[in-house]
Design a protein around this motif. Structure first.
Motif, PDB file in Angstrom:
ATOM      1  N   TRP A  70       3.515   5.383  -0.968  1.00 24.49           N
ATOM      2  CA  TRP A  70       4.082   4.436   0.002  1.00 24.49           C
ATOM      3  C   TRP A  70       3.902   3.040  -0.564  1.00 24.49           C
ATOM      4  O   TRP A  70       2.794   2.645  -0.937  1.00 24.49           O
ATOM      5  CB  TRP A  70       3.370   4.571   1.348  1.00 24.49           C
ATOM      6  CG  TRP A  70       3.843   3.630   2.418  1.00 24.49           C
ATOM      7  CD1 TRP A  70       5.118   3.410   2.829  1.00 24.49           C
ATOM      8  CD2 TRP A  70       3.012   2.788   3.244  1.00 24.49           C
ATOM      9  NE1 TRP A  70       5.152   2.497   3.857  1.00 24.49           N
ATOM     10  CE2 TRP A  70       3.870   2.090   4.128  1.00 24.49           C
ATOM     11  CE3 TRP A  70       1.635   2.559   3.319  1.00 24.49           C
ATOM     12  CZ2 TRP A  70       3.397   1.182   5.073  1.00 24.49           C
ATOM     13  CZ3 TRP A  70       1.164   1.659   4.258  1.00 24.49           C
ATOM     14  CH2 TRP A  70       2.042   0.976   5.137  1.00 24.49           C
TER      15      TRP A  70
ATOM     16  N   LYS B 147       6.672   4.999   6.396  1.00 26.94           N
ATOM     17  CA  LYS B 147       6.018   5.913   5.462  1.00 26.94           C
ATOM     18  C   LYS B 147       6.905   7.138   5.233  1.00 26.94           C
ATOM     19  O   LYS B 147       7.667   7.537   6.122  1.00 26.94           O
ATOM     20  CB  LYS B 147       4.653   6.336   6.015  1.00 26.94           C
ATOM     21  CG  LYS B 147       3.662   5.201   6.148  1.00 26.94           C
ATOM     22  CD  LYS B 147       2.353   5.684   6.756  1.00 26.94           C
ATOM     23  CE  LYS B 147       1.353   4.547   6.909  1.00 26.94           C
ATOM     24  NZ  LYS B 147       0.086   4.994   7.533  1.00 26.94           N
TER      25      LYS B 147
ATOM     26  N   TYR C  46      -3.987   4.784   4.677  1.00 29.22           N
ATOM     27  CA  TYR C  46      -3.583   5.279   3.359  1.00 29.22           C
ATOM     28  C   TYR C  46      -4.849   5.557   2.570  1.00 29.22           C
ATOM     29  O   TYR C  46      -5.970   5.273   3.032  1.00 29.22           O
ATOM     30  CB  TYR C  46      -2.698   4.269   2.624  1.00 29.22           C
ATOM     31  CG  TYR C  46      -3.313   2.897   2.445  1.00 29.22           C
ATOM     32  CD1 TYR C  46      -4.220   2.630   1.424  1.00 29.22           C
ATOM     33  CD2 TYR C  46      -2.975   1.845   3.311  1.00 29.22           C
ATOM     34  CE1 TYR C  46      -4.786   1.380   1.258  1.00 29.22           C
ATOM     35  CE2 TYR C  46      -3.528   0.591   3.156  1.00 29.22           C
ATOM     36  CZ  TYR C  46      -4.432   0.358   2.124  1.00 29.22           C
ATOM     37  OH  TYR C  46      -4.996  -0.881   1.964  1.00 29.22           O
TER      38      TYR C  46
ATOM     39  N   VAL D 250      -0.193   8.304   0.817  1.00 29.48           N
ATOM     40  CA  VAL D 250      -0.240   8.688   2.234  1.00 29.48           C
ATOM     41  C   VAL D 250       0.052  10.174   2.334  1.00 29.48           C
ATOM     42  O   VAL D 250       0.684  10.772   1.460  1.00 29.48           O
ATOM     43  CB  VAL D 250       0.783   7.904   3.086  1.00 29.48           C
ATOM     44  CG1 VAL D 250       0.453   6.421   3.085  1.00 29.48           C
ATOM     45  CG2 VAL D 250       2.207   8.139   2.594  1.00 29.48           C
TER      46      VAL D 250
END
Length: 326
Positions: free
Chosen positions: A94, A216, A70, A103
């Motif tokens: 996320w 995600k 991320y 992300v």
């Protein structure tokens, strides 16, 4: 690009600016130069772009963000860049980590692909030799020779030193940088009913990071996990076969998730030799006095995607300043 000629069977091109590496630092630098009217040429040894902003897809439809997990944004400039990616649908939030993070959507690599749009990127082009010339730099590959007025190298620090040679003054200037490796496991399970967590950070364990990749946003609805080993364990096991590493990490993961290894329908491992910056340079980039050679990347500032972006932007700004001053 200036016209190419053939010398000894090798195609030679002359360009104003060359960039080695199409990771985030290289892409950021190139996109800024492009907006100012330049056409930099990026030489990328791999098939894709983004460096460790990477995504692996399998024929069975499994998907893994097997590099950077991320991103976070601390500076106003990078926050603005991330906001643009979100507006374009290339990124989202996320909450699976210990805080809300950013992300790529539908994959981490999507952000890099957006940055690469419209750039002249020569994929599968590994530079094997660099040589300073009177009017710039000469970069040789297996079948081509590129001449650049100015050259930006955004490869990992050890690879940059190899290209320059250990006796080069800039190689000596960046010799204190330290980077560590990382083995990454990608695993998918069939019929997993109980999900104990979506991510777990355990620096004291050799499975230092575990994340349910499929949690995600925009990912396929599969029980796909990404596991990153600690730097120490990765270094001790660096030269092992990937299949052996995958099986050992899978067994440990199954113990944590309370899963049977037989339920795994996919398990593979990827070795990142230069995954994390342990000791950064401390400045956004390094350059020669003439302003014809720049070195940069995340290794200049730290182990974050924002560090790579900041380095690339700083190089572009300085390079444009040098050009405008002449």
């Amino acid at each position: 690009m200036r016209p190419g000629i053939t010398i000894g069977g090798a195609l030679m091109e002359r360009n104003a600016v060359g960039i080695i590496g199409a990771g985030i630092a290289g892409l950021c630098c190139a996109s800024i130069l492009q907006r100012r009217g330049y056409t930099p040429v990026l030489l990328e040894k791999g098939r894709g772009v983004g460096g460790r902003l990477a995504t692996r897809r399998t024929d069975a439809g499994f998907q893994f963000d097997h590099g950077a997990q991320y991103i976070t944004a601390r500076t106003p400039d990078f926050r603005n860049a991330v906001a643009r990616l979100i507006d374009e649908g290339a990124a989202g939030t996320w909450s699976g980590a210990d805080r809300e993070v950013i992300v790529g959507t539908p994959s981490m690599n999507t952000m890099a692909k957006v940055l690469a749009g419209g750039l002249d990127i020569r994929r599968n082009t590994r530079v094997t030799n660099l040589r300073a010339e009177e009017n710039g730099w000469r970069a040789a590959t297996a079948d081509s020779v590129f001449q650049f007025d100015r050259l930006v190298v955004t490869a990992p620090q050890p690879q940059t030193v190899d290209l320059l040679g250990v006796d080069h003054p800039l190689a000596k200037a960046i010799s204190g940088v330290r980077m560590s490796p990382c083995w990454t496991l990608m695993a998918t399970f069939a019929d997993q009913q109980e999900i104990p967590f979506t991510s777990r950070s355990a620096p004291e364990s050799y499975l230092a990071w575990i994340a349910l990749n499929s949690s995600k946003p925009g990912r396929p609805d599969t029980n796909s996990w990404v596991v990153q080993a600690s730097a120490d364990w990765s270094a001790r096991n660096l030269e092992r076969e990937a299949d052996d590493v995958a099986q050992e990490m899978l067994l440990r993961l199954c113990g944590i998730l309370r899963m049977e290894p037989s339920n795994a329908v996919h398990a593979s491992a990827h070795r990142w030799r230069y995954a994390r910056v342990e000791e950064p340079l401390g400045t956004p980039f390094c350059r020669n006095d003439a302003g014809t050679l720049y070195l940069g990347g995340d290794w200049c500032l730290g182990a974050r995607v924002e560090a790579a972006w900041t380095s690339g932007k700083a190089i572009a700004d300085d390079l444009l300043g040098e050009i405008d001053a002449r």
